[in-house]
Design an enzyme around this catalytic site. Structure first.
Site, PDB file in Angstrom:
ATOM      1  N   CYS A  63     -46.220  21.752 -51.500  1.00 37.26           N
ATOM      2  CA  CYS A  63     -46.941  20.730 -52.250  1.00 37.26           C
ATOM      3  C   CYS A  63     -47.182  19.475 -51.408  1.00 37.26           C
ATOM      4  O   CYS A  63     -46.225  18.887 -50.898  1.00 37.26           O
ATOM      5  CB  CYS A  63     -46.136  20.379 -53.504  1.00 37.26           C
ATOM      6  SG  CYS A  63     -46.751  18.939 -54.391  1.00 37.26           S
ATOM      7  N   TRP A  96     -42.805  26.215 -61.075  1.00 34.90           N
ATOM      8  CA  TRP A  96     -41.959  26.244 -59.888  1.00 34.90           C
ATOM      9  C   TRP A  96     -40.618  26.889 -60.199  1.00 34.90           C
ATOM     10  O   TRP A  96     -39.948  26.513 -61.152  1.00 34.90           O
ATOM     11  CB  TRP A  96     -41.721  24.833 -59.368  1.00 34.90           C
ATOM     12  CG  TRP A  96     -42.937  24.135 -58.847  1.00 34.90           C
ATOM     13  CD1 TRP A  96     -43.546  23.042 -59.388  1.00 34.90           C
ATOM     14  CD2 TRP A  96     -43.687  24.476 -57.674  1.00 34.90           C
ATOM     15  NE1 TRP A  96     -44.623  22.674 -58.620  1.00 34.90           N
ATOM     16  CE2 TRP A  96     -44.745  23.538 -57.561  1.00 34.90           C
ATOM     17  CE3 TRP A  96     -43.575  25.472 -56.703  1.00 34.90           C
ATOM     18  CZ2 TRP A  96     -45.670  23.576 -56.527  1.00 34.90           C
ATOM     19  CZ3 TRP A  96     -44.501  25.513 -55.673  1.00 34.90           C
ATOM     20  CH2 TRP A  96     -45.529  24.566 -55.582  1.00 34.90           C
ATOM     21  N   ARG A 130     -46.780  18.589 -67.776  1.00 35.77           N
ATOM     22  CA  ARG A 130     -46.584  19.473 -66.638  1.00 35.77           C
ATOM     23  C   ARG A 130     -45.209  19.257 -66.019  1.00 35.77           C
ATOM     24  O   ARG A 130     -44.668  18.146 -66.060  1.00 35.77           O
ATOM     25  CB  ARG A 130     -47.659  19.223 -65.573  1.00 35.77           C
ATOM     26  CG  ARG A 130     -49.086  19.452 -66.063  1.00 35.77           C
ATOM     27  CD  ARG A 130     -49.418  20.918 -66.133  1.00 35.77           C
ATOM     28  NE  ARG A 130     -50.804  21.150 -66.557  1.00 35.77           N
ATOM     29  CZ  ARG A 130     -51.308  22.344 -66.827  1.00 35.77           C
ATOM     30  NH1 ARG A 130     -50.544  23.418 -66.714  1.00 35.77           N
ATOM     31  NH2 ARG A 130     -52.559  22.476 -67.214  1.00 35.77           N
ATOM     32  N   ALA A 131     -44.675  20.302 -65.433  1.00 35.97           N
ATOM     33  CA  ALA A 131     -43.383  20.221 -64.732  1.00 35.97           C
ATOM     34  C   ALA A 131     -43.659  20.249 -63.232  1.00 35.97           C
ATOM     35  O   ALA A 131     -43.568  21.282 -62.579  1.00 35.97           O
ATOM     36  CB  ALA A 131     -42.468  21.366 -65.145  1.00 35.97           C
ATOM     37  N   THR A 132     -44.015  19.089 -62.703  1.00 43.37           N
ATOM     38  CA  THR A 132     -44.461  18.983 -61.320  1.00 43.37           C
ATOM     39  C   THR A 132     -43.319  18.576 -60.393  1.00 43.37           C
ATOM     40  O   THR A 132     -42.262  18.135 -60.824  1.00 43.37           O
ATOM     41  CB  THR A 132     -45.582  17.942 -61.215  1.00 43.37           C
ATOM     42  OG1 THR A 132     -45.094  16.673 -61.695  1.00 43.37           O
ATOM     43  CG2 THR A 132     -46.799  18.348 -62.044  1.00 43.37           C
ATOM     44  N   VAL A 133     -43.562  18.713 -59.102  1.00 38.72           N
ATOM     45  CA  VAL A 133     -42.703  18.149 -58.061  1.00 38.72           C
ATOM     46  C   VAL A 133     -43.548  17.138 -57.298  1.00 38.72           C
ATOM     47  O   VAL A 133     -44.779  17.261 -57.270  1.00 38.72           O
ATOM     48  CB  VAL A 133     -42.172  19.245 -57.108  1.00 38.72           C
ATOM     49  CG1 VAL A 133     -41.146  20.104 -57.810  1.00 38.72           C
ATOM     50  CG2 VAL A 133     -43.290  20.108 -56.543  1.00 38.72           C
ATOM     51  N   GLU A 148     -43.586  10.583 -59.653  1.00 41.52           N
ATOM     52  CA  GLU A 148     -44.830  10.086 -59.061  1.00 41.52           C
ATOM     53  C   GLU A 148     -44.603   9.838 -57.567  1.00 41.52           C
ATOM     54  O   GLU A 148     -43.934   8.892 -57.159  1.00 41.52           O
ATOM     55  CB  GLU A 148     -45.275   8.792 -59.759  1.00 41.52           C
ATOM     56  CG  GLU A 148     -46.465   8.095 -59.121  1.00 41.52           C
ATOM     57  CD  GLU A 148     -47.625   9.022 -58.819  1.00 41.52           C
ATOM     58  OE1 GLU A 148     -47.897   9.259 -57.621  1.00 41.52           O
ATOM     59  OE2 GLU A 148     -48.249   9.537 -59.782  1.00 41.52           O
ATOM     60  N   SER A 149     -45.195  10.694 -56.747  1.00 46.16           N
ATOM     61  CA  SER A 149     -44.916  10.646 -55.307  1.00 46.16           C
ATOM     62  C   SER A 149     -45.336   9.329 -54.673  1.00 46.16           C
ATOM     63  O   SER A 149     -44.656   8.821 -53.770  1.00 46.16           O
ATOM     64  CB  SER A 149     -45.620  11.809 -54.605  1.00 46.16           C
ATOM     65  OG  SER A 149     -47.034  11.682 -54.694  1.00 46.16           O
ATOM     66  N   TYR A 195     -58.593  19.747 -54.452  1.00 52.59           N
ATOM     67  CA  TYR A 195     -58.269  20.446 -55.701  1.00 52.59           C
ATOM     68  C   TYR A 195     -59.472  20.465 -56.638  1.00 52.59           C
ATOM     69  O   TYR A 195     -59.725  21.462 -57.326  1.00 52.59           O
ATOM     70  CB  TYR A 195     -57.078  19.770 -56.385  1.00 52.59           C
ATOM     71  CG  TYR A 195     -55.772  20.014 -55.688  1.00 52.59           C
ATOM     72  CD1 TYR A 195     -54.968  21.099 -55.999  1.00 52.59           C
ATOM     73  CD2 TYR A 195     -55.339  19.153 -54.680  1.00 52.59           C
ATOM     74  CE1 TYR A 195     -53.778  21.329 -55.352  1.00 52.59           C
ATOM     75  CE2 TYR A 195     -54.141  19.374 -54.018  1.00 52.59           C
ATOM     76  CZ  TYR A 195     -53.369  20.461 -54.349  1.00 52.59           C
ATOM     77  OH  TYR A 195     -52.186  20.688 -53.695  1.00 52.59           O
TER      78      TYR A 195
END
Length: 329
Positions: A63, A96, A130-133, A148-149, A195
């Protein structure tokens, strides 16, 4: 892929019908900040003070958003203070996974969870989204600090400086206005643009994304013909936010997301700049191309229904770049 609805996992594909075929990215929901003394940050609640060993970072090596946080963890000397768990590159029906049968996938070191979505319901049993990384977890409060990156890298940039003694600053106050302008264009048309092109489900939506994307690559090629980094001679967060897209472009986005007008290797300045950033000490270790190539081609069944993983070009990121010695040693 899917999402959580009131704490229950719901499996569904990305739906672009309501947006006229356009891919729209959901906003992150956990927006707390680690600060040196635990004071509240720009958003969310306070109480998250910088401390060695208190926080745990969950990432995917595939990611680009999670990759940003790994880069800052390395550059800012946080590897001994913030441990990492890495998911499996395959993101399938339950999102994930913490399966560890792929080199570099570690499993969940804290809870032995099966999937990333288990962490979201551990933090909030009624969570929807959503289950994001990446996921930045606080072991003391047993919750997610942030997913939040863009904000996590700013925490890493300064919050732990008194602990590490590392005072490198990738968001210097005097350059913040220019950094924000550059970040905005790169995010809208390139970081997220790949994307928007790749997940577009109509020709118009695809073209609305892909033409601005290459306009921005042309703009960057010209800018880097005159500047060592995006903001003159100073290496900033803008460079690292761009890097995670550039390093994935030729191996994945060019083919898989139909961003195929040109490759990064076709841009002399961008290609040399990509190699220069890759060769900064500590960065190559954050790049796992096997995770990157496997994830995109195997996980996106709507784009690649047969899940054939291509052999890919052989790219030499260690070749001399001719852009001077990095300011980081």
């Amino acid at each position: 892929m899917g999402h959580l609805l009131d704490g229950r996992w719901v499996t569904e594909a990305i739906d672009t019908k309501a947006s006229g075929g356009k891919f729209e990215r959901a906003a992150a929901q956990f927006r707390n900040w680690i600060t040196p003394d635990g004071a509240p940050g720009p958003s969310g609640a306070g109480g998250f003070a910088a401390a060695s060993g208190r926080y745990h970072l969950y990432v995917s090596y595939a990611c680009p958003w999670a990759h940003r946080t790994l880069i800052f963890r390395s550059l800012k000397g946080l590897s001994d203070h913030i441990a990492v768990s890495a998911v499996h590159p395959d993101m399938l029906d339950e999102g994930w996974s913490f399966d560890d049968d792929f080199a570099g996938a570690t499993g969940d070191a804290l809870f032995n969870s099966g999937h990333a979505h288990d962490l979201y319901t551990r933090a909030d049993p009624a969570y929807s989204g959503r289950a994001t990384v990446p996921i930045l977890w606080d072991k003391e409060q047993a919750t997610i600090v942030s997913n939040e990156s863009a904000e996590i890298i700013r925490m890493f940039n300064s919050a732990f400086d008194r602990i590490t003694g590392n005072d490198l600053d990738f968001w210097p106050e005097a350059l913040r206005e220019e950094i924000e302008v550059v970040n905005t264009r790169i995010y809208d048309t390139l970081n997220n643009g790949v994307y928007r092109a790749g997940f577009a489900s109509t020709q118009d939506a695809y073209e609305d994304a892909v033409y601005p994307l290459f306009d921005t690559l042309d703009w960057l090629e010209d800018r880097l013909s005159r500047n060592r980094f995006l903001i003159g001679d100073t290496l900033t967060e803008a460079d690292w936010r761009l890097f995670t897209t550039l390093i994935r472009f030729d191996p994945v986005y060019h083919l898989h997301f139909k961003c195929n007008r040109r490759r990064i290797v076709d841009y002399p300045n961008l290609w040399a700049y990509t190699r220069a950033l890759y060769q900064v000490p500590g960065i190559a270790e954050t790049v796992k191309l096997d995770h990157i190539v496997r994830h995109y081609h195997y996980s996106h069944e709507s784009i690649n229904p047969n899940r054939i993983v291509p052999i890919n070009p052989i790219l030499d990121y260690d070749a001399p770049h001719g852009r001077g010695t990095s300011q980081i040693t």
